[in-house]
Design an enzyme around this catalytic site. Structure first.
Site, short mmCIF file in Angstrom:
data_model
loop_
_atom_site.label_atom_id
_atom_site.label_comp_id
_atom_site.label_asym_id
_atom_site.label_seq_id
_atom_site.Cartn_x
_atom_site.Cartn_y
_atom_site.Cartn_z
N ASP A 171 -138.86 -28.97 -18.01
CA ASP A 171 -138.51 -30.21 -17.02
C ASP A 171 -137.15 -29.29 -16.33
OD1 ASP A 171 -136.07 -29.75 -18.88
OD2 ASP A 171 -136.52 -31.46 -20.14
N TYR B 219 -136.95 -33.69 -22.99
CA TYR B 219 -137.76 -32.75 -23.79
C TYR B 219 -139.35 -32.66 -23.20
CZ TYR B 219 -133.96 -33.82 -27.03
OH TYR B 219 -132.81 -34.04 -27.63
N ALA B 220 -139.21 -32.72 -21.76
CA ALA B 220 -140.60 -32.52 -21.19
C ALA B 220 -140.79 -30.94 -21.09
CB ALA B 220 -140.63 -33.21 -20.02
N ASN B 221 -141.39 -30.27 -22.18
CA ASN B 221 -141.32 -28.98 -21.96
C ASN B 221 -142.63 -28.77 -23.07
OD1 ASN B 221 -138.76 -28.54 -20.85
ND2 ASN B 221 -138.13 -29.29 -22.92
N HIS C 110 -135.90 -28.76 -31.22
CA HIS C 110 -135.69 -28.26 -29.66
C HIS C 110 -135.07 -27.08 -29.65
CE1 HIS C 110 -135.28 -28.83 -25.25
NE2 HIS C 110 -133.99 -28.90 -25.65
N HIS D 116 -154.57 -12.34 -24.14
CA HIS D 116 -154.72 -13.21 -25.50
C HIS D 116 -153.35 -13.21 -26.09
CE1 HIS D 116 -156.85 -14.06 -29.32
NE2 HIS D 116 -156.69 -15.03 -28.65
#
Length: 139
Positions: free
Chosen positions: A28, A128-130, A106, A20
């Protein structure tokens, strides 16, 4: 906690071992991954696998209660951001409980990702595909 069947042994193991509030990052192809972090490198070529396909496979297995993304993702890559948020909304409806969504700069995201149990690198080349997923519980 795992929910279904995933073919990648490393990713499956990590998800099964999450407690948990533990976190994993899906990123990316360009996010820096420090040597001290467990790297699960799925990237084959540019765009394969995609960020969204990797998120879908992960959400099929992982119970999440929190999501962290960079503020820049929403403004620089709005279409992919919206796809991610749609998947999170669907997951929230399936779960029947709210999923917390946090936006951070970021640079802070990069530092925070180092706390993840693993960082999963995709072939995605969209800026920024994270995302960082925080593990929930199935009960």
């Amino acid at each position: 906690m795992k929910k279904n069947t995933l073919l990648n042994a490393e990713l499956s193991y990590i998800i099964a071992s999450l407690g948990h509030t533990d976190e994993i990052t899906i990123c990316d192809a360009g996010l820096p991954i420090p040597d001290r972090s467990q790297r699960i490198d799925l990237a084959l070529i540019q765009g394969i696998p995609t960020f969204i396909d990797t998120v879908k496979a992960t959400l099929a297995e992982m119970q999440i209660e929190g999501v962290i993304v960079a503020q820049e993702f929403k403004t620089v890559s709005p279409q992919l951001h919206d796809e991610l948020m749609t998947l999170v909304q669907i997951e929230e409806e399936l779960r029947g409980k709210p999923i917390t969504i946090s936006y951070i700069p970021h640079e802070e995201f990069k530092s925070h990702s180092h706390q993840s149990k693993a960082i999963v690198r995709t072939g995605e080349c969209t800026p920024y595909a994270n995302v960082i997923f925080q593990s929930g519980v199935v009960f």
